[in-house]
Design a protein around this motif. Structure first.
Motif, PDB file in Angstrom:
ATOM      1  N   GLU A   1       0.808  -1.212   0.000  1.00 33.06           N
ATOM      2  CA  GLU A   1       0.000   0.000   0.000  1.00 33.06           C
ATOM      3  C   GLU A   1       0.847   1.272   0.000  1.00 33.06           C
ATOM      4  OE1 GLU A   1      -2.438  -0.541   3.410  1.00 33.06           O
ATOM      5  OE2 GLU A   1      -3.696  -2.074   2.486  1.00 33.06           O
ATOM      6  N   SER A   2       2.075   1.175   0.486  1.00 30.59           N
ATOM      7  CA  SER A   2       2.960   2.339   0.503  1.00 30.59           C
ATOM      8  C   SER A   2       3.429   2.650  -0.923  1.00 30.59           C
ATOM      9  CB  SER A   2       4.169   2.065   1.390  1.00 30.59           C
ATOM     10  OG  SER A   2       5.220   2.960   1.117  1.00 30.59           O
ATOM     11  N   PRO A   3       3.233   3.871  -1.403  1.00 31.74           N
ATOM     12  CA  PRO A   3       3.699   4.228  -2.755  1.00 31.74           C
ATOM     13  C   PRO A   3       5.196   3.997  -2.936  1.00 31.74           C
ATOM     14  CG  PRO A   3       2.191   5.895  -1.928  1.00 31.74           C
ATOM     15  CD  PRO A   3       2.497   4.986  -0.772  1.00 31.74           C
ATOM     16  N   LEU A   4       5.987   4.385  -1.925  1.00 34.49           N
ATOM     17  CA  LEU A   4       7.430   4.185  -2.019  1.00 34.49           C
ATOM     18  C   LEU A   4       7.767   2.703  -2.008  1.00 34.49           C
ATOM     19  CD1 LEU A   4      10.260   5.301  -2.182  1.00 34.49           C
ATOM     20  CD2 LEU A   4      10.246   5.604   0.301  1.00 34.49           C
ATOM     21  N   GLY A   5       7.082   1.938  -1.132  1.00 34.33           N
ATOM     22  CA  GLY A   5       7.319   0.497  -1.072  1.00 34.33           C
ATOM     23  C   GLY A   5       6.972  -0.183  -2.378  1.00 34.33           C
ATOM     24  N   LYS A   6       5.850   0.213  -2.990  1.00 31.55           N
ATOM     25  CA  LYS A   6       5.438  -0.349  -4.275  1.00 31.55           C
ATOM     26  C   LYS A   6       6.458  -0.015  -5.355  1.00 31.55           C
ATOM     27  CE  LYS A   6       1.043  -0.350  -5.273  1.00 31.55           C
ATOM     28  NZ  LYS A   6       0.721  -1.781  -5.517  1.00 31.55           N
ATOM     29  N   GLN A   7       6.979   1.223  -5.320  1.00 31.53           N
ATOM     30  CA  GLN A   7       7.985   1.632  -6.302  1.00 31.53           C
ATOM     31  C   GLN A   7       9.242   0.767  -6.176  1.00 31.53           C
ATOM     32  OE1 GLN A   7       9.168   5.754  -5.999  1.00 31.53           O
ATOM     33  NE2 GLN A   7      10.847   5.521  -7.441  1.00 31.53           N
ATOM     34  N   ILE A   8       9.661   0.519  -4.932  1.00 29.67           N
ATOM     35  CA  ILE A   8      10.853  -0.305  -4.716  1.00 29.67           C
ATOM     36  C   ILE A   8      10.641  -1.724  -5.241  1.00 29.67           C
ATOM     37  CG2 ILE A   8      12.279  -1.403  -2.938  1.00 29.67           C
ATOM     38  CD1 ILE A   8      11.856   1.178  -1.275  1.00 29.67           C
ATOM     39  N   LEU A   9       9.492  -2.295  -4.969  1.00 22.09           N
ATOM     40  CA  LEU A   9       9.199  -3.657  -5.420  1.00 22.09           C
ATOM     41  C   LEU A   9       9.143  -3.737  -6.944  1.00 22.09           C
ATOM     42  CD1 LEU A   9       6.518  -4.574  -2.748  1.00 22.09           C
ATOM     43  CD2 LEU A   9       8.769  -5.621  -2.985  1.00 22.09           C
ATOM     44  N   CYS A  10       8.633  -2.711  -7.581  1.00 19.59           N
ATOM     45  CA  CYS A  10       8.610  -2.681  -9.040  1.00 19.59           C
ATOM     46  C   CYS A  10      10.027  -2.543  -9.605  1.00 19.59           C
ATOM     47  CB  CYS A  10       7.724  -1.535  -9.536  1.00 19.59           C
ATOM     48  SG  CYS A  10       5.954  -1.817  -9.256  1.00 19.59           S
TER      49      CYS A  10
ATOM     50  N   GLY B   1       9.579   1.536   4.940  1.00 18.61           N
ATOM     51  CA  GLY B   1       8.185   1.560   5.356  1.00 18.61           C
ATOM     52  C   GLY B   1       7.271   0.837   4.395  1.00 18.61           C
ATOM     53  N   GLY B   2       6.225   0.232   4.954  1.00 16.88           N
ATOM     54  CA  GLY B   2       5.259  -0.485   4.133  1.00 16.88           C
ATOM     55  C   GLY B   2       4.789  -1.743   4.822  1.00 16.88           C
ATOM     56  N   ARG B   3       3.941  -2.496   4.145  1.00 12.62           N
ATOM     57  CA  ARG B   3       3.345  -3.681   4.751  1.00 12.62           C
ATOM     58  C   ARG B   3       4.040  -4.978   4.350  1.00 12.62           C
ATOM     59  NH1 ARG B   3      -2.556  -4.973   2.503  1.00 12.62           N
ATOM     60  NH2 ARG B   3      -2.050  -6.894   3.605  1.00 12.62           N
ATOM     61  N   VAL B   4       4.968  -4.913   3.383  1.00 17.05           N
ATOM     62  CA  VAL B   4       5.652  -6.129   2.944  1.00 17.05           C
ATOM     63  C   VAL B   4       7.098  -6.106   3.422  1.00 17.05           C
ATOM     64  CG1 VAL B   4       6.266  -7.620   1.004  1.00 17.05           C
ATOM     65  CG2 VAL B   4       4.171  -6.273   0.906  1.00 17.05           C
ATOM     66  N   THR B   5       7.313  -6.678   4.605  1.00 16.70           N
ATOM     67  CA  THR B   5       8.664  -6.821   5.148  1.00 16.70           C
ATOM     68  C   THR B   5       9.216  -8.205   4.833  1.00 16.70           C
ATOM     69  OG1 THR B   5       8.231  -5.260   6.945  1.00 16.70           O
ATOM     70  CG2 THR B   5      10.039  -6.819   7.280  1.00 16.70           C
ATOM     71  N   ALA B   6       8.342  -9.215   4.861  1.00 16.51           N
ATOM     72  CA  ALA B   6       8.740 -10.589   4.564  1.00 16.51           C
ATOM     73  C   ALA B   6       7.812 -11.178   3.511  1.00 16.51           C
ATOM     74  CB  ALA B   6       8.711 -11.447   5.820  1.00 16.51           C
ATOM     75  N   LEU B   7       8.371 -12.028   2.676  1.00 23.03           N
ATOM     76  CA  LEU B   7       7.589 -12.720   1.654  1.00 23.03           C
ATOM     77  C   LEU B   7       7.132 -14.087   2.144  1.00 23.03           C
ATOM     78  CD1 LEU B   7       9.847 -11.883  -1.425  1.00 23.03           C
ATOM     79  CD2 LEU B   7       7.732 -10.737  -0.730  1.00 23.03           C
TER      80      LEU B   7
END
Length: 280
Positions: free
Chosen positions: A40-49, A242-248
């Motif tokens: 949900e975090s825009p920055l977190g999503k950007q990093i994952l992409c 920051g964000g909701r995905v710390t572990a897969l």
């Protein structure tokens, strides 16, 4: 009795060292894609992409998916009906690592002495774990381990009275203290039981289990799911920003232990969690 020439082991290890460092396994690709959709975090999503883009470039250009191409960890499950010929098995494995890291232009990160610290210049020796199993086949798992996440791993010698809640808190504390240093999102490998060294080995091997495959034992499966939820509630997030995905995934292995002990080992791996498996 089946005869296997050690040259086959060398060639398999050579190829697997290169492939594991160039291409992410399918289970990890799936998990990263799901994480990008869920974050949900825009920055977190950007990093994952960006991580997924990095993987695509690495595969297309035949370059490592991470600059730390790791210390080679090899698991060999050897059928008791196999006879090796053609030379020393350990040297055959190390020769495979040697060739793979040279031909794949992979970074050589191994020093021959932990204090003198002179680079061996070929990424050997590997860390090799042997297990004798029924049958006449040889299963090889190559898991190059980078040390950003390895350095964040922990072992706890808990008291039996600490129970399940003590185990869960130990695992959470290890992830919490690691923060961004383990290059999240991470896979959390856990070993519960055995002895000091057995728990650590179980935690390491847990990282090679497919990230979308849960434990067969019901209480272990429940703990994996509970811990994954709690870890992702820590707010560390992708890249530690920051964000909701710390572990897969949280993968737990267990073993019998002594009446007076409760060893718990936590071995973390970054989002690439490299592993390749082959049977010969």
């Amino acid at each position: 009795m089946r005869t296997v020439n050690v040259d086959k082991v060398t060639e398999a290890v050579r190829e697997m060292c290169i492939n594991a460092n160039y291409f992410l396994s399918s289970d990890m690709q799936k998990k990263l894609k799901e994480a990008a959709e869920q974050e949900e975090s825009p920055l977190g999503k950007q990093i994952l992409c960006q991580l997924q883009e990095n993987l695509q470039i690495a595969g297309e250009d035949q370059i490592p998916i991470c600059q730390d191409t790791g210390m080679a960890v090899i698991f060999l499950e050897i059928g008791q009906e196999v006879y090796f010929e053609g030379g020393d098995l350990t040297e055959a494995v190390n020769e495979g690592v040697r060739r793979g890291y040279a031909e794949g232009y992979l970074r050589k990160s191994v020093v021959g002495d932990p204090l003198i610290r002179e680079n061996t210049k070929d990424n050997t020796p590997a860390v090799i774990h042997y297990e004798i199993v029924p049958g006449d086949q040889v299963k090889i798992t190559v898991a190059p381990k980078g040390f950003g996440s390895e350095n964040m791993s922990r072992i706890f010698m808990l008291k039996p009275a600490d129970g399940p809640e003590g185990v869960k808190e130990a695992i959470l504390s290890a992830v919490r203290e690691a923060g961004p240093n383990a290059c999240p999102p991470v896979i959390v490998g856990v070993g519960i039981g055995g002895t000091f060294e057995k728990s650590a080995l179980m935690a390491k091997k847990a990282l090679t289990r497919p990230a979308d495959q849960r434990a067969e034992i019901p209480w272990v499966r429940d703990m994996e799911e509970e811990l994954l939820k709690k870890i992702n509630g820590l707010g560390i997030g992708p890249g530690g920003l920051g964000g909701r995905v710390t572990a897969l995934a949280v993968n737990i292995n267990t073993y019998a232990t002594h009446i007076a002990g409760l060893p718990v080992a936590v071995n973390m791996c970054c989002h690439v969690n490299r592993h390749a498996v082959r049977t010969i």
